[in-house]
Design an enzyme around this catalytic site. Sequence first.
Site, PDB file in Angstrom:
ATOM      1  N   SER A   1       3.990  -7.274   8.314  1.00  0.00           N
ATOM      2  CA  SER A   1       5.036  -8.247   8.628  1.00  0.00           C
ATOM      3  C   SER A   1       6.413  -7.589   8.720  1.00  0.00           C
ATOM      4  O   SER A   1       7.253  -8.006   9.526  1.00  0.00           O
ATOM      5  CB  SER A   1       5.042  -9.371   7.587  1.00  0.00           C
ATOM      6  OG  SER A   1       5.178  -8.850   6.287  1.00  0.00           O
ATOM      7  N   THR A   2       6.653  -6.534   7.924  1.00  0.00           N
ATOM      8  CA  THR A   2       7.948  -5.848   8.000  1.00  0.00           C
ATOM      9  C   THR A   2       8.020  -5.043   9.297  1.00  0.00           C
ATOM     10  O   THR A   2       9.042  -5.052   9.999  1.00  0.00           O
ATOM     11  CB  THR A   2       8.144  -4.930   6.775  1.00  0.00           C
ATOM     12  OG1 THR A   2       7.683  -5.609   5.601  1.00  0.00           O
ATOM     13  CG2 THR A   2       9.601  -4.577   6.582  1.00  0.00           C
TER      14      THR A   2
ATOM     15  N   ASP B   1       7.455   2.352   9.109  1.00  0.00           N
ATOM     16  CA  ASP B   1       6.363   1.475   8.655  1.00  0.00           C
ATOM     17  C   ASP B   1       6.710   0.901   7.278  1.00  0.00           C
ATOM     18  O   ASP B   1       7.566   1.429   6.564  1.00  0.00           O
ATOM     19  CB  ASP B   1       5.054   2.281   8.577  1.00  0.00           C
ATOM     20  CG  ASP B   1       3.809   1.386   8.512  1.00  0.00           C
ATOM     21  OD1 ASP B   1       3.947   0.152   8.561  1.00  0.00           O
ATOM     22  OD2 ASP B   1       2.709   1.937   8.411  1.00  0.00           O
ATOM     23  N   GLY B   2       6.016  -0.145   6.901  1.00  0.00           N
ATOM     24  CA  GLY B   2       6.159  -0.765   5.594  1.00  0.00           C
ATOM     25  C   GLY B   2       5.242  -0.110   4.577  1.00  0.00           C
ATOM     26  O   GLY B   2       4.619   0.933   4.823  1.00  0.00           O
ATOM     27  N   ALA B   3       5.156  -0.729   3.393  1.00  0.00           N
ATOM     28  CA  ALA B   3       4.277  -0.230   2.330  1.00  0.00           C
ATOM     29  C   ALA B   3       3.927  -1.389   1.415  1.00  0.00           C
ATOM     30  O   ALA B   3       4.623  -2.413   1.394  1.00  0.00           O
ATOM     31  CB  ALA B   3       4.969   0.871   1.534  1.00  0.00           C
ATOM     32  N   ASP B   4       2.850  -1.214   0.670  1.00  0.00           N
ATOM     33  CA  ASP B   4       2.476  -2.223  -0.327  1.00  0.00           C
ATOM     34  C   ASP B   4       3.101  -1.903  -1.686  1.00  0.00           C
ATOM     35  O   ASP B   4       3.406  -2.812  -2.456  1.00  0.00           O
ATOM     36  CB  ASP B   4       0.953  -2.312  -0.419  1.00  0.00           C
ATOM     37  CG  ASP B   4       0.369  -2.794   0.893  1.00  0.00           C
ATOM     38  OD1 ASP B   4       0.741  -3.901   1.326  1.00  0.00           O
ATOM     39  OD2 ASP B   4      -0.394  -2.046   1.529  1.00  0.00           O
TER      40      ASP B   4
ATOM     41  N   GLY C   1      -2.642  -2.682   3.118  1.00  0.00           N
ATOM     42  CA  GLY C   1      -2.856  -4.113   2.890  1.00  0.00           C
ATOM     43  C   GLY C   1      -3.223  -4.831   4.179  1.00  0.00           C
ATOM     44  O   GLY C   1      -3.934  -5.839   4.161  1.00  0.00           O
TER      45      GLY C   1
ATOM     46  N   GLU D   1      -2.352   4.558  10.320  1.00  0.00           N
ATOM     47  CA  GLU D   1      -1.011   4.748   9.760  1.00  0.00           C
ATOM     48  C   GLU D   1      -0.869   6.180   9.250  1.00  0.00           C
ATOM     49  O   GLU D   1       0.153   6.834   9.466  1.00  0.00           O
ATOM     50  CB  GLU D   1      -0.773   3.749   8.624  1.00  0.00           C
ATOM     51  CG  GLU D   1      -0.605   2.328   9.136  1.00  0.00           C
ATOM     52  CD  GLU D   1      -0.597   1.283   8.046  1.00  0.00           C
ATOM     53  OE1 GLU D   1      -0.942   1.594   6.891  1.00  0.00           O
ATOM     54  OE2 GLU D   1      -0.246   0.133   8.356  1.00  0.00           O
TER      55      GLU D   1
ATOM     56  N   LYS E   1       8.386  -4.254  -3.417  1.00  0.00           N
ATOM     57  CA  LYS E   1       7.470  -3.118  -3.181  1.00  0.00           C
ATOM     58  C   LYS E   1       7.798  -1.914  -4.064  1.00  0.00           C
ATOM     59  O   LYS E   1       6.984  -1.001  -4.178  1.00  0.00           O
ATOM     60  CB  LYS E   1       7.527  -2.703  -1.706  1.00  0.00           C
ATOM     61  CG  LYS E   1       7.268  -3.825  -0.717  1.00  0.00           C
ATOM     62  CD  LYS E   1       5.871  -4.386  -0.869  1.00  0.00           C
ATOM     63  CE  LYS E   1       5.533  -5.495   0.105  1.00  0.00           C
ATOM     64  NZ  LYS E   1       5.602  -5.150   1.497  1.00  0.00           N
TER      65      LYS E   1
HETATM   66  C1  5RP Z   1      -0.644  -2.294   6.720  1.00  0.00           C
HETATM   67  C2  5RP Z   1       0.332  -1.723   5.748  1.00  0.00           C
HETATM   68  C3  5RP Z   1       1.631  -2.430   5.593  1.00  0.00           C
HETATM   69  O1  5RP Z   1       2.657  -1.524   5.783  1.00  0.00           O
HETATM   70  C4  5RP Z   1       1.702  -3.007   4.201  1.00  0.00           C
HETATM   71  O2  5RP Z   1       0.562  -3.802   3.967  1.00  0.00           O
HETATM   72  C5  5RP Z   1       2.981  -3.844   4.017  1.00  0.00           C
HETATM   73  O3  5RP Z   1       2.854  -5.014   4.766  1.00  0.00           O
HETATM   74  P1  5RP Z   1       4.044  -6.072   4.849  1.00  0.00           P
HETATM   75  O4  5RP Z   1       5.149  -5.433   5.602  1.00  0.00           O
HETATM   76  O5  5RP Z   1       3.414  -7.239   5.582  1.00  0.00           O
HETATM   77  O6  5RP Z   1       4.442  -6.456   3.446  1.00  0.00           O
HETATM   78  O7  5RP Z   1       0.109  -0.725   5.103  1.00  0.00           O
HETATM   79  O8  5RP Z   1      -1.884  -1.618   6.689  1.00  0.00           O
END
Ligand code: 5RP
Length: 236
Positions: free
Chosen positions: A34-35, A85-88, A100, A107, A125
């Site tokens: 989503s990010t 990219d984002g992260a969990d 996630g 990735e 996060k």
């Molecule tokens: C997808 C990922 C995303 O970067 C991670 O899940 C974060 O997602 P969001 O931005 O929706 O919080 O690793 O595989």
Amino acid sequence: MDTAEQKRAAAAAALEWVRPQLRSGVVIGVGTGSTADHFIDLLAASGAAFAGAVASSSRSAERLSRLGVKVFDLNEAGELPIYVDGADEIDPALRMTKGGGGALTREKIVAAASRSFVCIADASKRVAALGAFPLPVEVIPMAREHVVRRLRTLAATEALGEPTFVVRSTAGVPLVTDNGNAIIDVHGWRIADPCRIEARIGGIVGVVESGLFALRAADLLLLAGADGVERVTAAT
Ligand code: 5RP
């Protein structure tokens, strides 16, 4: 700012960070989630004259194409200047748990092929140590139970605790990744040494990739909180 606003603010900060590099002929890496979706939307609307992007998932590729950004195959694009990219989860050394959204393998490949990894995240996060978020492990389907046994042994020999293993599924139907594989989510273990554990998991036959991004951590974290976006580099 609430969490949704923080995600957008982090993505906007990433666009400002990347913008000076967005010139004719430049291809950048774009993540999933989503990010990352916010980043894609802002990138597409920016009017910047760059060549296009390599996406870390079919979902992001579709979004980029729909919004008019040309999508490149990584094999055509060569080394990329930057990956966003984002992260969990992300720790003070900018090591991450990711996957996630199920896109961890692509990735990790796009991150590995990029000179710089910019992580964009909301405040939830940031963690002191990785491990609360279940660790995704992508596996070749026929190796699924073999990998679970090896992960259980790894947890015992490395004193990681007693994890539980969940095959990711929706309404009882196992998830199939963009690469045709399964994902095992590993819950409830202590990841004291992320680099060592990433390497050990990667050495299990049948594992495609894990969602531990420790050996190749982020170079910069754009962390959005209630009051704005902070630029964070790795603590030494
Ligand atoms: C997808 C990922 C995303 O970067 C991670 O899940 C974060 O997602 P969001 O931005 O929706 O919080 O690793 O595989």
